[in-house]
Design a protein around this motif. Structure first.
Motif, PDB file in Angstrom:
ATOM      1  N   ASP A 386       0.832  -1.203   0.000  1.00 31.31           N
ATOM      2  CA  ASP A 386       0.000   0.000   0.000  1.00 31.31           C
ATOM      3  C   ASP A 386       0.870   1.258   0.000  1.00 31.31           C
ATOM      4  O   ASP A 386       0.432   2.326  -0.416  1.00 31.31           O
ATOM      5  CB  ASP A 386      -0.914   0.024   1.224  1.00 31.31           C
ATOM      6  N   ASP A 393       1.994  -3.754 -11.931  1.00 33.78           N
ATOM      7  CA  ASP A 393       0.974  -3.177 -11.068  1.00 33.78           C
ATOM      8  C   ASP A 393      -0.326  -3.133 -11.857  1.00 33.78           C
ATOM      9  O   ASP A 393      -0.376  -2.544 -12.938  1.00 33.78           O
ATOM     10  CB  ASP A 393       1.418  -1.771 -10.656  1.00 33.78           C
ATOM     11  N   ARG A 395      -2.815  -1.425 -11.437  1.00 34.01           N
ATOM     12  CA  ARG A 395      -3.345  -0.071 -11.571  1.00 34.01           C
ATOM     13  C   ARG A 395      -2.687   0.593 -12.776  1.00 34.01           C
ATOM     14  O   ARG A 395      -1.473   0.743 -12.829  1.00 34.01           O
ATOM     15  CB  ARG A 395      -3.068   0.724 -10.291  1.00 34.01           C
ATOM     16  N   THR A 429      -5.031  -2.908   0.606  1.00 25.41           N
ATOM     17  CA  THR A 429      -5.719  -2.492  -0.622  1.00 25.41           C
ATOM     18  C   THR A 429      -5.030  -2.991  -1.899  1.00 25.41           C
ATOM     19  O   THR A 429      -5.551  -2.765  -2.990  1.00 25.41           O
ATOM     20  CB  THR A 429      -5.793  -0.956  -0.702  1.00 25.41           C
ATOM     21  N   THR A 430      -3.906  -3.656  -1.753  1.00 25.69           N
ATOM     22  CA  THR A 430      -3.128  -4.044  -2.941  1.00 25.69           C
ATOM     23  C   THR A 430      -2.946  -5.548  -3.106  1.00 25.69           C
ATOM     24  O   THR A 430      -2.723  -6.026  -4.228  1.00 25.69           O
ATOM     25  CB  THR A 430      -1.733  -3.395  -2.901  1.00 25.69           C
TER      26      THR A 430
END
Length: 534
Positions: A386, A393, A395, A429-430
């Motif tokens: 996080d 990644d 994201r 969250t990751t």
């Protein structure tokens, strides 16, 4: 060297060595299928795969699922894997032609993006090293006062990377010095015993002359409870020293670059697709072969081990050297696997820096558009993702996130404070889920077997589970498979230890705070839920 320096050196050497070891422990010997066992029935925190086969899957039909193993190489002839290796039926082996017109000549069992007709890359630099090499000409003699205003963010990133590089190089140099000193003391002790392979009793009886010898004597008496001296020396001392020597020679060497000679691509062109060779094993296939066995080692041949999934075809896509993988190769490996039919990808790799994140992002988006599920190892630095960057990644740059993408932390066999593997990265969250990644016994080259530790081992446990669901319930979409896996974890409602940095005490955290799901994947519950999905 004074007494305090002696003790500090000894402590550093021992912590370095014992953190490195991957040996086949007594636990792995007695529990060589623990990742597939059930917590209640077997008292180890596996994922209940065997229970699922026995109670839920007997007599059910399944379809083969191709799994792309994006890794350092796969031994396709291993006794426990040869029956589950993907074969490109459109390609004629060994004729030197691109029979299926996909741009890759003789890609019978997959592809290797780390080579050419001249051979294959083995050792590589870190991405950190490559970025510094790229940017040093521009920034090495600059200061915050002399650099152009528009270049200041890049200059600051360069300075941060340089500090990181210097720290890692210093740690590697110290590790080589410390392990070498430890090795010297141990060699002298063994020489006094007059034996090549002393046992526990020999170390109990040896007369020590220094504080270092006395401490090492205690360590060896403990270590030889479950292994031989030769095995310990090979797996811990020699392998540890070799690891850090290679870091200095290759990973952290600014002058080392094998790519121009052995790959010969235009590395500046991230859209270049067609390079490499068909050697899916490469110079060292130990990691990728181990990963492949966890996913799909033959469950019916009465040899070796049992993979998680029983209807899988393993496609080897070599894209990870001994060093950091390159973004261009990862992007092309993803595209190759997807275009050739893979529905699950296992990516047991990661790094702290990225050269061309957009190239990987675009490839991941392509995989998402083709209903492919990506499983990625969280990493082995005991860091909170996080707050710490790690690549790949899910994201995307510019916003958005890959939906059919699972990040996996590693868990151990005991449902207690040690459940989180001491090395595993985590993140509320990751990281999505945790799965077994401690002393996992699996296939290695030469039709042999060894126990390894790592989130690299936890990721293929989940890739195997995803493949199992997709093979027995082929109508489910990749995002649905992820949803099922996330919903059916075994929740953990107690605290676990998080190891501190050297010299710091361990801290305690609720296991539920280490990932989005707060639990360990469970094949039995996942398959039960999958049966109810429409």
């Amino acid at each position: 060297m004074n007494t305090r320096q002696n003790k500090l050196m000894m402590r550093a050497a021992l912590s370095t060595v014992f953190a490195f070891g991957l040996g086949f422990s007594a636990f792995a010997q007695q529990n060589n299928n623990w990742q597939n066992q059930d917590l209640k029935q077997d008292t180890v925190f596996g994922i209940s795969t065997e229970k699922a086969y026995k109670e839920l899957l007997k007599g059910k039909k399944a379809v083969p699922v191709i799994v792309g193993v994006l890794d350092g190489g796969v031994e396709t002839t291993h006794e426990d894997l040869k029956s589950v290796i993907w074969t490109n039926k459109k390609e004629v082996a060994g004729n030197g032609k691109d029979d299926d017109k996909n741009g890759y000549i003789d890609d019978v069992h997959g592809w290797n993006f780390l080579g050419s007709a001249k051979g294959s890359v083995d050792h590589e630099t870190l991405e950190l090293t490559r970025i510094l090499r790229r940017d040093s000409a521009k920034f090495d003699k600059q200061t915050a006062q002399t650099v152009k205003a528009e270049d200041l963010p890049a200059f600051e990133a360069y300075q941060k990377a340089k500090t990181d590089f210097d720290k890692q190089k210093d740690e590697a140099e110290n590790a080589v010095a410390n392990i070498s000193a430890l090795k010297g003391v141990l060699d002298e002790m063994v020489k006094k015993m007059g034996k090549d392979n002393p046992d526990q009793a020999d170390f109990k009886n040896v007369q020590t002359q220094t504080g270092m010898e006395d401490r090492l004597k205690g360590i060896m008496v403990s270590q030889l409870e479950n292994t031989t001296y030769k095995d310990f020396y090979e797996s811990q001392i020699k392998k540890g020293l070799d690891h850090y020597q290679k870091q200095l020679a290759y990973n952290l060497n600014m002058n080392y670059d094998p790519r121009p000679e052995l790959v010969g691509d235009n590395y500046a062109d991230s859209k270049e697709r067609f390079y490499g060779n068909n050697d899916v094993a490469g110079p060292d296939a130990s990691h990728g072969t181990h990963v492949s066995g966890i996913i799909a080692a033959d469950r019916t041949n009465n040899l070796g081990i049992k993979g998680v999934a029983d209807h899988v075809q393993i496609m080897g896509v070599r894209s990870v050297p001994d060093g950091d993988e390159r973004d261009k190769d990862v992007a092309n490996a993803i595209r190759y696997a997807v275009e050739n039919g893979a529905k699950v990808l296992n990516m047991s790799f990661g790094k702290a820096y990225s050269w061309d994140k957009k190239a990987v992002d675009d490839a991941v988006k392509y995989a998402m558009s083709k209903d492919v599920l990506i499983i990625q190892a969280a990493g082995n630095d005991n860091k909170n993702l996080d707050v710490e960057k790690s690549f790949p990644d899910r994201r995307y740059e510019g916003g958005g996130i890959a939906d059919a993408y699972i990040v996996v932390g590693a868990s151990g066999p005991k449902d207690d404070k040690t459940l989180k593997a001491s090395f595993s990265n985590y993140g509320k969250t990751t990281v999505d889920v945790f799965a077994p990644g401690v002393q996992i016994y699996s296939t290695v080259p030469g039709s042999k077997y060894e126990a390894y530790n790592g989130t690299s081992m936890a990721s293929p446990v989940v890739a195997g589970l995803a493949s199992l669901i997709r093979s027995y319930y082929p109508k489910l979409k990749a995002a649905q498979v992820k949803e099922i896996i996330m919903k059916t974890v075994t929740k953990v409602n107690h605290d676990v230890e998080i190891s501190g940095e050297e010299g710091e005490e361990a801290k305690v955290m609720p296991f539920a705070e280490l990932s989005i799901s707060g639990g360990i994947v469970n094949a039995y519950e996942a398959l039960k839920l999958a049966a109810s999905y429409k």
